[in-house]
Design an enzyme around this catalytic site. Structure first.
Site, PDB file in Angstrom:
ATOM      1  CE  LYS A 173       8.255   5.701  -7.513  1.00 27.55           C
ATOM      2  NZ  LYS A 173       9.112   5.799  -8.699  1.00 27.55           N
ATOM      3  CG  MET A 174       1.668   0.198  -9.638  1.00 26.39           C
ATOM      4  SD  MET A 174       0.092   0.610 -10.603  1.00 26.39           S
ATOM      5  CE  MET A 174      -0.843  -1.019 -10.387  1.00 26.39           C
ATOM      6  CG  HIS A 225       8.160  -1.228 -18.461  1.00 29.52           C
ATOM      7  ND1 HIS A 225       8.127  -1.997 -19.740  1.00 29.52           N
ATOM      8  CD2 HIS A 225       7.090  -1.202 -17.990  1.00 29.52           C
ATOM      9  CE1 HIS A 225       7.010  -2.475 -19.989  1.00 29.52           C
ATOM     10  NE2 HIS A 225       6.474  -2.199 -18.865  1.00 29.52           N
ATOM     11  CG  HIS A 226       9.667   2.235 -14.125  1.00 26.33           C
ATOM     12  ND1 HIS A 226      10.237   1.372 -12.930  1.00 26.33           N
ATOM     13  CD2 HIS A 226       8.430   1.692 -14.226  1.00 26.33           C
ATOM     14  CE1 HIS A 226       9.467   0.545 -12.436  1.00 26.33           C
ATOM     15  NE2 HIS A 226       8.472   0.571 -13.187  1.00 26.33           N
ATOM     16  CB  ALA A 232      -0.908  -0.040   1.208  1.00 24.12           C
ATOM     17  CB  THR A 270       2.789  -6.417 -21.038  1.00 21.92           C
ATOM     18  OG1 THR A 270       2.267  -6.018 -19.714  1.00 21.92           O
ATOM     19  CG2 THR A 270       2.040  -5.804 -22.065  1.00 21.92           C
ATOM     20  N   GLY A 307      -0.586  -8.132  -9.169  1.00 28.03           N
ATOM     21  CA  GLY A 307      -0.080  -7.223 -10.087  1.00 28.03           C
ATOM     22  C   GLY A 307       1.712  -7.638 -10.257  1.00 28.03           C
ATOM     23  CE  LYS A 355       8.306  -4.545 -16.599  1.00 26.76           C
ATOM     24  NZ  LYS A 355       7.524  -5.036 -15.519  1.00 26.76           N
ATOM     25  CB  THR A 380       5.653  -9.866 -14.022  1.00 23.75           C
ATOM     26  OG1 THR A 380       6.736  -8.821 -13.790  1.00 23.75           O
ATOM     27  CG2 THR A 380       4.529  -9.286 -14.452  1.00 23.75           C
TER      28      THR A 380
END
Length: 266
Positions: free
Chosen positions: A13-14, A161-162, A10, A172, A105, A165, A107
């Site tokens: 960032k996400m 991506h940033h 929590a 994806t 979320g 990662k 991977t």
């Protein structure tokens, strides 16, 4: 009646975007907010940037305390996990064993970890929805690439991506390539004898870029005689992922075992 959400990660960032999205939802309510270190003891709403507190502090996950909270909870919550793969897997072993549905979320899971989560969810008659990309636009990009694959014999994928990662190629990009190859098993690939040809494990070349200033971007380039077709999607803000997060929460309660990817629900 609102459905209770327990959120791991929590303070990330996400995670902070998810806190804000849940605060605006009329159907979901954040009941528990977990973090590893950052923000411990702070109100989850204030830490995410909301003007009003949510009344739930960021806390460390403890199976014993969570089991106690679950035993007194009026309904089975949904666990939303926005941590990294290793943490999410450790959480899954407890969460799924309690019959709690789970959206992940992260991977980078091994095949053994995926199989373990699938079997555990089946055993306890619940579901785990693994979502490499929550962006509705990205899911449409994947579907469009799959459709175009039937009409081209050559294709390559560039994903950007940033720099923080954790994996490359992205989940994806891998799923996109797998969908495309399934739609057209006869794709041709230029000589793979050079490292610059990218990752070829899916059957299509995937090129990964990692730079600050980027968030999540993917470009599928298909080539044919005298023409190319480019399908590109750009996520410019993590808020773009939140409609997909809410969709995943809607759909995970219909899942049995492990379901990979949100694209099947759009």
């Amino acid at each position: 009646m609102s459905r209770s959400i327990w959120l791991a990660g929590a303070a990330g960032k996400m995670g902070k975007e998810a806190v804000k999205a849940l605060a605006q939802s009329h159907f979901y309510i954040l009941s528990e907010a977990f973090t590893r270190e950052t923000g411990l003891g702070k109100d989850a709403g204030h830490f995410a940037g909301l003007a009003e507190p949510l009344g739930h502090t960021l806390k460390l996950f403890s199976p014993d305390e969570a089991l106690k909270a679950l035993s007194t909870h009026p309904s089975v919550p949904i666990w939303l996990d926005l941590t990294v793969a290793d943490s999410a897997f450790e959480h899954a072993k407890w969460v799924l064993a309690q019959g709690v549905p789970m959206v992940i979320g992260a991977t980078g899971f091994s095949q053994e970890q995926l199989a373990h989560m699938h079997n555990l969810a089946l055993e306890h008659r619940t579901g785990v929805l693994l979502v490499p990309n929550f962006s509705i636009g990205a899911l449409l990009m994947m579907r469009f690439a799959e459709l175009a694959s039937r009409h081209f014999q050559w294709a390559e994928i560039i994903e950007l991506h940033h720099e923080q990662k954790k994996d490359a190629p992205s989940g994806t990009a891998r799923i996109t390539a797998e969908m495309m190859v399934e739609a057209n098993p006869d794709f041709q690939v230029a000589t793979p004898d050079f490292s610059a040809r990218g990752d070829l494990s899916t059957g299509l070349p995937i090129h990964s870029v990692r730079l600050p200033g980027l968030l999540a971007h993917q470009e599928v380039i298909l080539g044919g005689l005298g023409q190319t077709l480019t399908i590109r999607h750009d996520s410019l803000d993590r808020a773009s992922f939140m409609p997909g997060v809410l969709l995943a929460l809607d759909k995970v309660v219909t899942c049995e075992g492990l379901v990979y990817g949100l694209e099947r629900f759009i």
